[in-house]
Design an enzyme around this catalytic site. Structure first.
Site, PDB file in Angstrom:
ATOM      1  N   HIS A 260      -5.783  -5.199   0.610  1.00 13.74           N
ATOM      2  CA  HIS A 260      -7.153  -5.551   1.147  1.00 13.74           C
ATOM      3  C   HIS A 260      -7.533  -4.791   2.368  1.00 13.74           C
ATOM      4  O   HIS A 260      -6.476  -4.941   3.305  1.00 13.74           O
ATOM      5  CB  HIS A 260      -7.629  -7.117   0.982  1.00 13.74           C
ATOM      6  CG  HIS A 260      -9.131  -7.063   1.315  1.00 13.74           C
ATOM      7  ND1 HIS A 260      -9.682  -7.257   2.405  1.00 13.74           N
ATOM      8  CD2 HIS A 260      -9.998  -7.586   0.116  1.00 13.74           C
ATOM      9  CE1 HIS A 260     -10.935  -7.475   1.906  1.00 13.74           C
ATOM     10  NE2 HIS A 260     -11.449  -7.560   0.734  1.00 13.74           N
ATOM     11  N   ASP A 311      -9.501  -9.999  -7.298  1.00 12.87           N
ATOM     12  CA  ASP A 311      -9.556  -9.207  -8.319  1.00 12.87           C
ATOM     13  C   ASP A 311      -8.367  -9.786  -9.373  1.00 12.87           C
ATOM     14  O   ASP A 311      -8.482  -9.936 -10.611  1.00 12.87           O
ATOM     15  CB  ASP A 311      -9.613  -7.791  -8.264  1.00 12.87           C
ATOM     16  CG  ASP A 311     -11.061  -7.352  -7.955  1.00 12.87           C
ATOM     17  OD1 ASP A 311     -11.961  -7.870  -8.458  1.00 12.87           O
ATOM     18  OD2 ASP A 311     -11.098  -6.419  -6.851  1.00 12.87           O
TER      19      ASP A 311
HETATM   20  N1  ACO Z   1      -0.251  -1.518  -4.354  1.00 14.49           N
HETATM   21  C1  ACO Z   1       0.933  -0.871  -3.905  1.00 14.49           C
HETATM   22  N2  ACO Z   1       0.685  -0.363  -2.752  1.00 14.49           N
HETATM   23  C2  ACO Z   1      -0.624  -0.451  -1.973  1.00 14.49           C
HETATM   24  C3  ACO Z   1      -1.418  -1.288  -2.335  1.00 14.49           C
HETATM   25  C4  ACO Z   1      -1.654  -1.736  -3.869  1.00 14.49           C
HETATM   26  N3  ACO Z   1      -2.440  -2.557  -4.558  1.00 14.49           N
HETATM   27  N4  ACO Z   1      -2.431  -1.446  -1.579  1.00 14.49           N
HETATM   28  C5  ACO Z   1      -1.962  -0.792  -0.571  1.00 14.49           C
HETATM   29  N5  ACO Z   1      -0.871  -0.262  -0.718  1.00 14.49           N
HETATM   30  C6  ACO Z   1       0.219   0.353   0.085  1.00 14.49           C
HETATM   31  C7  ACO Z   1      -0.456   1.851   0.381  1.00 14.49           C
HETATM   32  O1  ACO Z   1       0.279   2.566  -0.736  1.00 14.49           O
HETATM   33  C8  ACO Z   1       0.017   2.100   1.813  1.00 14.49           C
HETATM   34  O2  ACO Z   1       1.299   2.403   1.758  1.00 14.49           O
HETATM   35  P1  ACO Z   1       2.010   3.705   2.536  1.00 14.49           P
HETATM   36  O3  ACO Z   1       1.441   3.010   4.123  1.00 14.49           O
HETATM   37  O4  ACO Z   1       3.485   3.569   2.561  1.00 14.49           O
HETATM   38  O5  ACO Z   1       1.181   4.834   2.079  1.00 14.49           O
HETATM   39  C9  ACO Z   1      -0.209   0.775   2.413  1.00 14.49           C
HETATM   40  O6  ACO Z   1      -0.227  -0.132   1.515  1.00 14.49           O
HETATM   41  C10 ACO Z   1      -1.791   0.930   3.166  1.00 14.49           C
HETATM   42  O7  ACO Z   1      -2.757   1.051   2.083  1.00 14.49           O
HETATM   43  P2  ACO Z   1      -4.086   1.538   2.009  1.00 14.49           P
HETATM   44  O8  ACO Z   1      -4.591   2.055   0.563  1.00 14.49           O
HETATM   45  O9  ACO Z   1      -4.186   2.561   3.197  1.00 14.49           O
HETATM   46  O10 ACO Z   1      -5.021   0.477   2.734  1.00 14.49           O
HETATM   47  P3  ACO Z   1      -6.608   0.221   2.716  1.00 14.49           P
HETATM   48  O11 ACO Z   1      -7.026  -0.677   3.688  1.00 14.49           O
HETATM   49  O12 ACO Z   1      -7.327   1.473   2.730  1.00 14.49           O
HETATM   50  O13 ACO Z   1      -6.681  -0.403   1.234  1.00 14.49           O
HETATM   51  C11 ACO Z   1      -7.145  -1.177  -0.692  1.00 14.49           C
HETATM   52  C12 ACO Z   1      -7.151  -1.519   0.842  1.00 14.49           C
HETATM   53  C13 ACO Z   1      -7.959   0.221  -1.306  1.00 14.49           C
HETATM   54  C14 ACO Z   1      -7.849  -2.286  -1.478  1.00 14.49           C
HETATM   55  C15 ACO Z   1      -5.977  -0.937  -1.335  1.00 14.49           C
HETATM   56  O14 ACO Z   1      -4.974  -2.108  -1.068  1.00 14.49           O
HETATM   57  C16 ACO Z   1      -5.917  -0.712  -2.863  1.00 14.49           C
HETATM   58  O15 ACO Z   1      -6.107   0.515  -3.164  1.00 14.49           O
HETATM   59  N6  ACO Z   1      -5.507  -1.787  -3.716  1.00 14.49           N
HETATM   60  C17 ACO Z   1      -5.873  -1.760  -5.109  1.00 14.49           C
HETATM   61  C18 ACO Z   1      -7.138  -1.783  -5.595  1.00 14.49           C
HETATM   62  C19 ACO Z   1      -7.753  -3.076  -5.480  1.00 14.49           C
HETATM   63  O16 ACO Z   1      -7.264  -4.230  -5.684  1.00 14.49           O
HETATM   64  N7  ACO Z   1      -8.896  -3.045  -4.837  1.00 14.49           N
HETATM   65  C20 ACO Z   1      -9.776  -4.307  -4.823  1.00 14.49           C
HETATM   66  C21 ACO Z   1     -10.054  -4.688  -3.155  1.00 14.49           C
HETATM   67  S1  ACO Z   1     -10.710  -6.349  -3.109  1.00 14.49           S
HETATM   68  C22 ACO Z   1     -12.616  -5.843  -3.479  1.00 14.49           C
HETATM   69  O17 ACO Z   1     -13.050  -4.742  -3.413  1.00 14.49           O
HETATM   70  C23 ACO Z   1     -13.107  -6.915  -4.203  1.00 14.49           C
END
Ligand code: ACO
Length: 375
Positions: A260, A311
């Site tokens: 998140h 989710d």
């Molecule tokens: N699975 C695996 N790795 C993850 C995940 C995940 N779900 N989420 C974050 N990471 C990792 C990233 O790969 C990144 O790793 P790195 O630093 O080695 O490159 C690190 O954690 C940071 O991730 P970001 O995507 O930069 O974090 P951000 O704050 O932008 O992302 C987000 C938040 C978009 C929700 C992300 O966690 C994601 O894509 N999750 C999966 C999609 C999801 O579940 N979305 C629903 C969110 S809740 C909502 O909107 C209702």
């Protein structure tokens, strides 16, 4: 907007004020207008939360009864909208049905002196299930369903009844109601911010909600619940899930339903949904899906420090309610319309056009070549 170092994705930027909910604030639970989501999910209904968000106070019992009756009276669809729904392709993404239906309704029942934003908020929450299931049942077996279903008094009850064609159990209604409450409001997430940007131009209510639906649709936001279900369905045992998730992590693939932007130590909605999912799994005699989900949760926490977001376990809850995966994100739309409506009202109450700046990274000024001078 406060200028800070890394503005990519507006991460960490405070973009305004809200009195609607507390997301990730130190020492504060997630609250809607000061009320804990735990209390709201266990002891209120989606209709009460909609009223709270839109009108600013919890309804008394007579007010809630009147509001429920009003919402039931708003479930019917105009004939012209039914015709549109019949013309939309059966293969359409159901979120697009709500996006299109919302926009079309805005042409038939425009916002104006006799129809204000509070009234339209109720209208949309009341008739979105009707739109979705009218379209679905018409294309599935040619039935033009009666959407009012007056004896099914709540949005959750009406949705399950229109989907199944038979009365749902109280446990199922309660579980869906709680899921709708937990999806109702969440501060300046991408879709809500979209709504606020749209109405900050003094555009109309329907445009704001239509834009919000478009933003919610993506798998990094509301679409993650469907992607989470597809992930869960790939595994039939916890061991298979562990092996599969390890491979995904090696390939740097994202596990949908985890992580998140704001909550780095857990999404407070997830444990409530997990408890509901467990109860439904027990009722269904499940020995596969829930243990798979728990194994994935434990692995992602130990390997990546990632927690499930709203989710992940909502996907499990919806699965046990026999809701097809393609309706997960539309349910999010129905619930979040209440929060969007409240934010639109809040934005309008103290409006200033939302228009940030960008850092320019393009070419320096250069001479313009006439068309025949270009290579
Ligand atoms: N699975 C695996 N790795 C993850 C995940 C995940 N779900 N989420 C974050 N990471 C990792 C990233 O790969 C990144 O790793 P790195 O630093 O080695 O490159 C690190 O954690 C940071 O991730 P970001 O995507 O930069 O974090 P951000 O704050 O932008 O992302 C987000 C938040 C978009 C929700 C992300 O966690 C994601 O894509 N999750 C999966 C999609 C999801 O579940 N979305 C629903 C969110 S809740 C909502 O909107 C209702």
């Amino acid at each position: 907007m406060t200028e800070q170092k890394n503005t990519s994705g507006l991460e960490g930027i405070t973009a305004g004020e809200t009195a609607l909910s507390t997301v990730g604030k130190e020492g504060l639970d997630l609250t809607y207008r000061g009320y804990s989501i735990r209390d709201l999910a266990s002891s209120s209904s989606f209709e009460e939360v909609l009223y709270l968000l839109v009108y600013g106070v919890l309804p008394s019992r007579p007010e809630l009864d009147r509001y429920r009756n009003l919402l039931i009276s708003l479930r019917d669809l105009p004939p012209a909208l039914k015709t549109i729904l019949e013309q939309l392709p059966p293969t359409a993404n159901p979120v697009d049905i709500l996006r299109t239906g919302c926009s079309a309704l805005g042409t038939m029942e425009p916002e104006g002196e006799d129809r204000d934003a509070h009234a339209i908020a109720g209208r949309l929450c009341a008739c979105f299930p009707s739109m979705l299931l009218y379209w679905h049942q018409f294309h599935r077996d040619g039935r033009r369903i009666e959407t009012r279903a007056e004896e099914h008094r709540t949005v959750a009850d009406q949705f399950l009844y229109l989907l199944r064609g038979e009365a749902p159990s109280p446990l199922h209604v309660r579980a869906l109601d709680a899921a709708l409450i937990l999806h109702a409001e969440h501060e300046f997430n991408a879709s809500t911010f979209t709504c606020r940007v749209i109405v900050s131009t003094l555009s109309d209510f329907y445009s704001g909600i239509t834009g919000g639906i478009g933003a919610l649709r993506g798998p990094l936001h509301g679409g993650a619940d469907e992607a989470a279900m597809m992930l869960l369905e790939r595994f039939s045992t916890p061991d298979e899930a562990e092996a599969g998730i390890r491979k995904m992590l090696e390939k740097k693939e994202k596990a949908m339903g985890f992580g998140h932007r704001v909550y780095k130590k857990g999404d407070p909605r997830a444990p409530i949904l997990k408890a509901l999912a467990k109860q439904l799994a027990q009722e269904a005699g499940d020995r596969s899906l829930f243990p798979v989900a728990e194994r994935i949760e434990n692995l992602l926490l130990s390997e990546k420090g990632l927690y499930p977001n709203v989710d992940f376990y909502s996907a499990v809850v919806y699965h046990f309610l026999d809701i097809p995966t393609f309706f997960f994100t539309p349910l999010f739309v129905i619930a979040r319309t209440s929060g969007w409506a409240a934010h639109i009202l809040e934005q309008r109450a103290n409006n200033r056009l939302i228009r940030p700046l960008a850092t320019y990274i393009g070419p320096a000024p250069r001479p313009f070549p006439k068309i025949d001078e270009r290579g």
